[in-house]
Structures are given as structure tokens and as C-alpha cells.
Write an enzyme that holds these catalytic residues in place. Structure first.
Site, short mmCIF file in Angstrom:
data_model
loop_
_atom_site.label_atom_id
_atom_site.label_comp_id
_atom_site.label_asym_id
_atom_site.label_seq_id
_atom_site.Cartn_x
_atom_site.Cartn_y
_atom_site.Cartn_z
N VAL A 173 53.71 1.77 9.34
CA VAL A 173 54.03 3.18 9.32
C VAL A 173 55.51 2.64 8.02
O VAL A 173 55.14 3.45 7.09
CB VAL A 173 54.38 3.62 10.01
CG1 VAL A 173 53.62 5.19 9.29
CG2 VAL A 173 52.63 3.85 10.98
N ASP A 174 55.83 2.42 8.98
CA ASP A 174 57.89 2.96 8.22
C ASP A 174 57.67 1.56 7.04
O ASP A 174 57.82 1.80 6.03
CB ASP A 174 58.68 2.23 9.31
CG ASP A 174 59.01 3.09 10.14
OD1 ASP A 174 59.18 4.21 9.95
OD2 ASP A 174 59.26 2.88 11.30
N VAL A 175 56.85 0.11 7.39
CA VAL A 175 57.55 -0.68 6.26
C VAL A 175 56.37 -0.06 5.02
O VAL A 175 56.65 -0.60 4.21
CB VAL A 175 56.86 -1.82 6.40
CG1 VAL A 175 56.54 -3.10 5.76
CG2 VAL A 175 57.76 -2.40 7.93
#
Length: 424
Positions: free
Chosen positions: A172-174
Site C-alpha cells: 500500500v505504501d509503495v
């Protein structure tokens, strides 16, 4: 911009301030730096949270080193109003600001959109939040793991009869970091047309909902509830992980009849004429038996031999690589997805590369991950401060350079050691 400027990358001449921490914001700014922007990481004396987590190499931490290449670094204590005056000069020279600081700290530090816009009226201001800028969850702390829970990804990951499982990397962060860089580029285009900057909000929650067009989106369109399938597919078989003679595994998948026929020829079978397996519906109905006979045949080969055999037959397959295999993979190396940079203290550091190739305006990893405060003096001088003023800013604690921070850390370690030492 001249042709010579463009040789430094498509975003040469732009300045980005990275006021974010951990992953989604910093990695989005990193990509802009790889594309040629002058990215300046603005840290507090404490520093990015990723400087304090994970394995160490020398005085640096692995998560920080892996995420923050192609930047310069300045340390400002924005809790002090006098340091905000320094930031005002820096912001006036910048095109894009990336932050993930929550309110009320954001405004107290002078970093909300309207405050930064006073320094640069056409600034492009991008904030990453967990759940959104407003609404019932606004202001809550959140990370990748929580977004996976809210969006149902955890219910879809794992074995059908097992417990929910998070993704093994911060997907999700990426994904959110890519949206940060994409939003920045779109806003630059809009500014070129209108002369106006703007405020942009990106959230982990929205990024992961966007990524689920094939699961939640299908449910919205058809009412068919997505199911946890482990390594299998909802729509075709065989599709899974299969063992090899040497104790390793391969992926084999068959999204179409022609691919199943290729598997059969590669493994020397006539399963495609077997009534249990002759079409997709039959294979899905008899998937347990199909996987059993598939495994029997894949176990006849060592992994490398099997992968070569399947690739020669045009089968959709891949080895399941360990980390040590990944960093030696010939295609990954050919694509320059692992590249070296020289760190002034640690020597050569290998970092992940840039996931796009420009043929006209080259992009590259341009700088090593900066040490905290490494460029403080350099950047203050660029902003017009003279040597005596720079020394005063640092000795007063409004700013800090790398050597000062290192000395302070050494002094703190010495004090702690003295406090722990037995009396007498």
C-alpha cells in the site's frame, strides 16, 4: 529548458521539499529525484522514523537507506519560530512540497497548505494521510497494515481455510508513493497551463481501493463476492505453486486453454483429453486432483530444469526465488533494478532502481541516501546565509549539520553508559 538541462533528467530545474517520514511520502519524493528534481529532505533533529528502525549498517538503518536516494538533507527544528523563517526561504525556492504530518502538528510547524503558499503562491502541496483529509476517519494515525484491514485485502490474502494474512511487503505504501509522484507531475502540467499551484491529498485507503478494481470492483459490478484462494485462481486452473525434486517450488498458471495444452505437452501428459480436465469448468471442479497430479510430475525435475523445460514450451511459469536469487536474477540486473551508489561513509550501497526507462531524457539514481543534516550548511549557503549566520543557526539549535548531530548522539550514548555503570 535547454537540451543540456534535460540531460540531467526530465524534472531537472525543479525543487521538491520532502517533509515526510517512513515510506509512502519519502519514496514518492525519491522517484521525483530519480527523474532529475532537486529533492531536499527536511528533517527534524530526531529525523525520519525510518532512521530508527530495522537492521543497521554503520550508523545508518536499512529501511532509511533503501528509500531515500537521490536527495539532499537539511535539519531544521521547525518547533522554533526562528527556524520557520529559514524554511520560508527554502519554500520560496521550491516547486513541490510532500508531507505526511498530521494536524495539529502540521499547522504548528507552519507547514499546512495556506502557510506554505504564503512563501510560494504557486506551490504544489501534496499530503499523504492514512484515510483521507476529511471524513469520519480523518486525523487518525494509520499505516499500510490498517489500510489492508479496512479495504478487505486481509480477508482475500492467505489460504482459503486459514487466517487472514497481510502482504509480505508494504504494497500500500509503495502504491501510494507512485500516486504521490503521479499527482506531482499532473499538477506541474496544470500549473504550466494556469500558472496556479494547488493542494493535493493522497491516502493509503484510497490507493488500496483503487488497486482493487478486479476484486471489490467485480463485486460492485456483479455481486459475486471475492474469495480467498491462496495461490489458486478464482477463474481458471491449474494455477498455483508446485514442488520440485530439489525441495524448491515454481509458479505455473494457465489463463486460457492454449496454456493448459502447453503445460500438458511440457510435462508429457494428455490431461487436456481427460474428461476431468478437458476444459476450464472441469478443471476448476476437479482442482484438487489436478494439483495432485501436477505436483507428481513437477517433482520429477529440479527447479532450474523444470523452469527451462516449461519456458521452452511457452508455459506461464516462474521460479519462486529466495532473496539471494532475486538479487542475481539476470533480467532484474539487465533492467538495472539494482544499482550501486557510493556513500561517503559506508562505501558502495546497492539500492532498487527506477521502474521506467526514458530514452530521450535519461533518469538515474543520482545521489546516495543522505546522512542526516549532510547538506545543511550547503543549502543554507544557497539560501543566502553567510558563514557566520550559518554557524549561529547551528550553535543555537535552529538547524543542525551531520557532524553536530553525530557529536550529540555520541554524547548521549556516553551519558547513558555512565548512568548504567555500577557505582564505585
Amino acid at each position: 529548458m535547454s537540451t543540456s538541462d534535460l540531460s540531467a533528467g526530465p524534472l531537472a530545474g525543479l525543487r521538491v521539499l520532502d517533509l515526510s517520514t517512513m515510506l509512502a511520502g519519502p519514496y514518492g519524493a525519491t522517484l521525483l529525484g530519480d527523474l532529475g528534481a532537486d529533492v531536499i529532505k527536511v528533517e527534524s533533529p530526531y529525523g525520519d522514523e525510518s532512521r530508527h528502525l530495522g537492521p543497521k549498517r554503520g550508523e545508518e538503518r536499512g529501511p532509511y537507506l533503501s528509500l531515500n536516494r537521490s536527495k539532499r538533507d537539511i535539519v531544521l527544528d521547525l518547533q522554533q519560530p526562528e527556524a520557520q523563517a529559514v524554511f520560508a526561504r527554502l519554500a520560496a525556492t521550491s516547486d513541490i512540497v510532500v508531507t505526511n504530518i498530521r494536524e495539529p502538528a502540521l499547522s504548528k510547524l507552519g507547514l499546512d497548505y495556506e502557510q506554505v503558499r504564503k512563501h510560494r503562491p504557486d506551490i504544489i502541496w501534496i499530503r499523504v494521510t492514512a484515510f483521507g483529509a476529511d471524513g469520519p476517519y480523518a486525523g487518525r494515525p494509520g499505516i499500510d497494515f490498517l489500510a489492508q484491514g479496512y479495504t478487505g485485502v486481509l480477508t482475500l490474502n492467505g489460504a482459503p481455510d486459514g487466517e487472514p494474512v497481510r502482504t509480505g511487503f508494504p504494497a500500500v505504501d509503495v502504491m501510494t508513493s507512485l500516486l504521490v509522484s503521479n499527482a506531482a507531475l499532473a499538477a506541474l502540467r496544470a500549473r504550466a497551463l494556469t500558472g496556479e499551484g494547488q493542494r493535493i491529498e493522497v491516502s493509503l485507503l484510497d490507493a488500496l481501493m483503487h488497486a482493487q478494481a478486479s476484486s471489490i470492483g467485480t463485486y460492485l459490478a456483479t455481486g459475486d463476492r471475492p474469495k480467498r484462494t491462496g495461490n489458486r485462481s478464482l477463474y481458471f486452473a491449474p494455477s498455483g505453486v508446485y514442488p520440485t525434486r530439489d525441495g524448491k517450488h515454481v509458479v505455473i498458471t494457465t489463463p486460457g486453454e492454449k496454456f493448459f495444452a502447453k503445460v500438458c505437452r511440457a510435462l508429457g501428459t494428455d490431461w487436456d483429453t481427460d474428461p476431468r480436465f478437458h476444459d476450464i469448468e472441469a478443471r476448476l471442479a476437479n482442482q484438487d486432483e489436478l494439483d495432485r497430479v501436477m505436483a507428481e510430475h513437477t517433482r520429477r525435475f529440479d527447479r532450474e530444469e523444470l523452469v527451462a523445460r516449461l519456458i521452452a514450451a511457452d508455459v506461464l511459469t516462474a521460479p519462486i526465488n529466495e532473496v539471494e536469487d532475486v538479487i542475481k536474477d539476470p533480467q532484474i540486473l539487465h533492467n538495472r533494478m539494482i544499482v550501486p551508489v557510493e556513500h561517503p561513509e559506508l562505501g558502495r550501497i546497492d539500492v532498487t532502481g527506477i521502474p521506467m526507462r526514458f530514452y530521450g531524457t535519461p533518469v538515474e539514481v543520482r545521489k546516495h541516501p543522505p546522512m542526516q543534516g549532510e547538506h545543511t550548511r550547503e543549502l543554507l549557503a544557497e539560501l543566502g546565509y553567510v558563514q557566520g549566520e550559518i554557524d549561529t543557526l547551528i550553535t543555537s539549535g535552529l538547524a543542525a549539520d551531520h557532524l553536530t548531530l553525530r557529536r550529540q548522539r555520541a554524547e548521549r550514548r556516553a551519558r547513558r553508559a555512565a548512568e548504567r555503570a555500577p557505582a564505585g
